[in-house]
Design a protein around this motif. Structure first.
Motif, PDB file in Angstrom:
ATOM      1  N   THR A   5       9.462  -0.429  40.041  1.00  0.00           N
ATOM      2  CA  THR A   5       9.370  -1.744  39.421  1.00  0.00           C
ATOM      3  C   THR A   5       8.271  -1.738  38.367  1.00  0.00           C
ATOM      4  OG1 THR A   5       7.854  -2.482  41.144  1.00  0.00           O
ATOM      5  CG2 THR A   5      10.201  -2.929  41.489  1.00  0.00           C
ATOM      6  N   THR A   6       8.185  -2.830  37.615  1.00  0.00           N
ATOM      7  CA  THR A   6       7.247  -2.879  36.494  1.00  0.00           C
ATOM      8  C   THR A   6       5.796  -3.068  36.919  1.00  0.00           C
ATOM      9  OG1 THR A   6       7.660  -5.246  36.250  1.00  0.00           O
ATOM     10  CG2 THR A   6       8.957  -3.749  34.870  1.00  0.00           C
ATOM     11  N   LYS A  10       3.338   1.414  44.025  1.00  0.00           N
ATOM     12  CA  LYS A  10       4.531   2.255  44.097  1.00  0.00           C
ATOM     13  C   LYS A  10       4.318   3.338  45.147  1.00  0.00           C
ATOM     14  CE  LYS A  10       4.915   0.824  39.597  1.00  0.00           C
ATOM     15  NZ  LYS A  10       4.546  -0.548  39.667  1.00  0.00           N
ATOM     16  N   GLU A  61       9.810  -2.736  31.313  1.00  0.00           N
ATOM     17  CA  GLU A  61      11.098  -2.754  32.001  1.00  0.00           C
ATOM     18  C   GLU A  61      12.163  -2.044  31.159  1.00  0.00           C
ATOM     19  OE1 GLU A  61      14.040  -5.741  34.435  1.00  0.00           O
ATOM     20  OE2 GLU A  61      12.473  -6.601  33.182  1.00  0.00           O
ATOM     21  N   CYS A  83      12.137   2.481  35.102  1.00  0.00           N
ATOM     22  CA  CYS A  83      11.454   1.259  35.496  1.00  0.00           C
ATOM     23  C   CYS A  83      12.379   0.059  35.325  1.00  0.00           C
ATOM     24  CB  CYS A  83      10.205   1.096  34.638  1.00  0.00           C
ATOM     25  SG  CYS A  83       9.184  -0.265  35.128  1.00  0.00           S
ATOM     26  N   THR A  84      12.641  -0.665  36.420  1.00  0.00           N
ATOM     27  CA  THR A  84      13.486  -1.853  36.371  1.00  0.00           C
ATOM     28  C   THR A  84      13.056  -2.820  37.458  1.00  0.00           C
ATOM     29  OG1 THR A  84      15.739  -2.708  36.446  1.00  0.00           O
ATOM     30  CG2 THR A  84      15.256  -0.844  37.866  1.00  0.00           C
ATOM     31  N   ASN A  85      13.341  -4.107  37.237  1.00  0.00           N
ATOM     32  CA  ASN A  85      13.054  -5.129  38.246  1.00  0.00           C
ATOM     33  C   ASN A  85      14.312  -5.577  38.975  1.00  0.00           C
ATOM     34  OD1 ASN A  85      10.277  -5.237  37.936  1.00  0.00           O
ATOM     35  ND2 ASN A  85      10.385  -6.698  36.272  1.00  0.00           N
ATOM     36  N   GLN A  86      15.454  -4.975  38.670  1.00  0.00           N
ATOM     37  CA  GLN A  86      16.687  -5.317  39.374  1.00  0.00           C
ATOM     38  C   GLN A  86      16.634  -4.806  40.806  1.00  0.00           C
ATOM     39  OE1 GLN A  86      20.412  -4.321  37.565  1.00  0.00           O
ATOM     40  NE2 GLN A  86      19.719  -4.907  35.523  1.00  0.00           N
ATOM     41  N   TYR A  96      22.411  -0.841  39.692  1.00  0.00           N
ATOM     42  CA  TYR A  96      21.820  -1.201  38.407  1.00  0.00           C
ATOM     43  C   TYR A  96      22.921  -1.504  37.401  1.00  0.00           C
ATOM     44  CZ  TYR A  96      19.409  -0.896  33.983  1.00  0.00           C
ATOM     45  OH  TYR A  96      18.934  -1.170  32.736  1.00  0.00           O
TER      46      TYR A  96
END
Length: 116
Positions: A5-6, A10, A61, A83-86, A96
């Motif tokens: 995630t952004t 982690k 993101e 990097c993604t917030n989904q 995704y």
């Protein structure tokens, strides 16, 4: 490839070239801007893996990064990171999507054609 995630903490679980316990040097390089972020993490052996937690700050993101893990100036692991917030969980059929929430069809069709 790792998915993160952004922001926030982690957790990584890797299979390195050599199993070491101690302070790891992490380098995360953006493939679009070529800027690097460095961090340190304490590793621990977790079965056949080494696991560690890292905080890189705020990331971009939908950007790809290259992760390089070093121990005492020896590179022990390299990987690509996205990097993604989904929410992504394949066991729950959450995948995704590049077009998520971008296009919503308002018209419906029953696929009937008029032949003259």
């Amino acid at each position: 490839m790792k998915l993160i995630t952004t922001s926030g903490n982690k957790t990584f679980k890797i299979i390195p070239r050599e199993f070491t316990v101690g302070t790891l040097n992490l380098k995360l390089t953006s493939e679009s801007t070529n800027k690097s972020i460095t961090a340190n993490a304490i590793s621990e052996i977790d079965g056949n893996y080494i696991s560690f937690n890292a905080v890189f700050g705020t990331l971009t993101e939908n950007d790809f990064y290259t992760l390089q893990v070093s121990y005492l100036n020896n590179i022990i692991y390299k990987d690509k990171v996205f990097c993604t917030n989904q929410a992504i969980n394949q066991s729950n059929d959450e995948y995704y999507s590049v077009n998520k929430n971008q296009y919503i069809s308002e018209e419906s069709s029953d696929n009937e054609f008029i032949i003259i």
